[in-house]
Design an enzyme around this catalytic site. Sequence first.
Site, PDB file in Angstrom:
ATOM      1  N   ASP A 149       1.568   9.558  -0.860  1.00 15.28           N
ATOM      2  CA  ASP A 149       2.429   8.428  -0.524  1.00 15.28           C
ATOM      3  C   ASP A 149       2.020   7.951   0.869  1.00 15.28           C
ATOM      4  OD1 ASP A 149       4.509   6.578  -0.642  1.00 15.28           O
ATOM      5  OD2 ASP A 149       5.946   7.980   0.229  1.00 15.28           O
ATOM      6  N   ASP A 207       4.470   5.920   3.465  1.00 11.84           N
ATOM      7  CA  ASP A 207       5.539   6.024   4.463  1.00 11.84           C
ATOM      8  C   ASP A 207       6.053   7.456   4.571  1.00 11.84           C
ATOM      9  OD1 ASP A 207       5.953   3.150   5.242  1.00 11.84           O
ATOM     10  OD2 ASP A 207       6.303   2.972   3.087  1.00 11.84           O
TER      11      ASP A 207
END
Length: 658
Positions: free
Chosen positions: A222, A224
């Site tokens: 991922d 963030d």
Amino acid sequence: SNSSRRRAEAPVERRQPMHHHPAALGLSFLFFVVPGRGLDARSGVASRSFSRPAWRASAHGSPRRLRSFLPPRCSRETASAGSGDDASLPADMPSAEAKEFPSSLSSSSSAPLTPLPPLSSSESLHPHLDTSPLHSSRTIDSELFVPTLPKHQTNAKVNRILQRCQEAIAMIYSKHVDPPLKPPSSRGKFQSSEDGKEKGIEDKIFSNSNVNLGDIDVLGFDYDYTLVSYSDSLQQTIYEMARIRLVEDMRYPTNLMQFKYDPTFAIRGLAVDMELGWLCQLSYTSDVVFAYNGRTKVSDEKLLEAYSGTSAIPPDLRKHRLRPLNDLFSMVEACLLADVVDFFVKTGIPFNPRSVVEDVLKAVGSAHTSGKMHNAVLMDVEKYIEKSDHLRNILERFRDSGKKLWLVSNSQFWYVDGGMRHVVGDDWRELFEVVIVGANKPGFYTEKRPFREVSSRTGRIKFKPIDALEDDCVYTQGSIQELLRITKTPGNKVLYLGDSVFADLVEARRLCGISTGAIISEVREEMEKQKGSAMWRYARLTTHVLQHSFRLIQEEMGLTRNEDDKDLLDSLEAEVSRWRDIQEHVINANFGSIFRAGTALSKFASSMKRHADIYMSSVDNLRFYSVEQRFYPDGGHESVPFIDPLLDYIIGDDDALT
């Protein structure tokens, strides 16, 4: 045995005459009395309000063998040294520190009291609170007491266990027993190739199941709070954007403009009761352990009334009434909601809780969907994005080992590109075989959608059909099934790392057999607080000693229970709850640890253990591990401290601590 080997390797202390030891002079351990949590016998609901017991300062003699265990911190000679108010205190205790202790304690007994070590500035018993009347926080009572554990009315064997338990706790507070938080076999020693310094347990990767990196062909990430980490300044900025939206666009009172984001108030893993506007902490069984209405803690009576006499919320009701706050961005939602509700309650403005909750969530969400937050970050990446000194080396090492790297993010390409250029370099895309943005997880796992190409120059989404993924292209939408099909990759050959258990990991593991790794920055934050707090350490060890005594005591009680048995167990449960509360207060004064809900696992921790095969505080922790590392279940970072000698002493081994 390991216990015998440790005793054989331990240095032999010179035994002192019994009168040199504080315990022999009547030392009783000190502790801070706090609101605890116990079990209400009538309702079965976890209770956090206890009347303070009438502890009385009294001297308790020490058994003959205890002289072998306690160090000569003070003696009759040192106790009588000096004059005036300091005469009854240990000679090695500074006068300024001694003055902090109530005079009633030092004068109530001729025996000297061994004080707790001074608390650091970060663990003050009266932490800084906002002086505004609209804010409140749970604090620890700073009064000191000299307690004694409860005694059974008739069972001498039970009392013997309690006596040894209290002696063991006294040894903890005399600093004679100070075992490491982890046994050497599981703690591990990490050497950084950059600075050669030994790293602590907060740098470990913890495992809930078996994971063999040697069998993994693809590492997915991922973006963030995984590949990039943000400073607290971002949460403050999002809070301000949402607050402005409430006041200017939704016509909320302008008084709200005075509020600021408080990073110490909430934790992630809470749930919002949409009907009441409460912030709730749930246990792994979905019990509402406690809740806050604004900045005020909800009483147990109101909890029972709100949830029809039980703190457990049925699944169908949870689905429609509770909204989870499981990622780090949601901490802004929790803080702003608490501030708005608190303002309305304390100013007497009538409001509909569901409407306020929906408005706050919409205001915070608009900071993301409008792009304002993303623009603010890229305009000042130094302020908002924390630079990693290790990320590029980690990515290169795994790529060079033959593993493929995927980036799958819900953020848009222009935002991901700006951040990755800052933390990795302008050529960051060369490290990744697949880059997918606007993935819309968890829909990326549950829906079947085609991929579309994104222009890396203009951000325009193209219309041509995608039959293959090219290394130098960026894609959006799509699905995990389509990604695995196009790349001809079995799900069990993929390890995906993300910060949101529910958005990133649950469906990937459940539907595709993908191995999952959770990035939980709170692991480091909480463990650093624990390592820096003597009070947390003492409370932790004391709690485990008391819990061990529960098992031993109930074995002695046998198969039947009389009223004396029940009263004793209730008293000990309340005692454990108080020590638990001290531990939680060190982590967060309002909600405690994200991994605990009272004495039970939190809903967040339970979900993490169920859906994350491994977890770590940061992707940077990978630098300490081989690309062929094999992980095995290890009990996690909250596993029981290494206190075998203490527990051996309780069951009657006088030599356990020699």
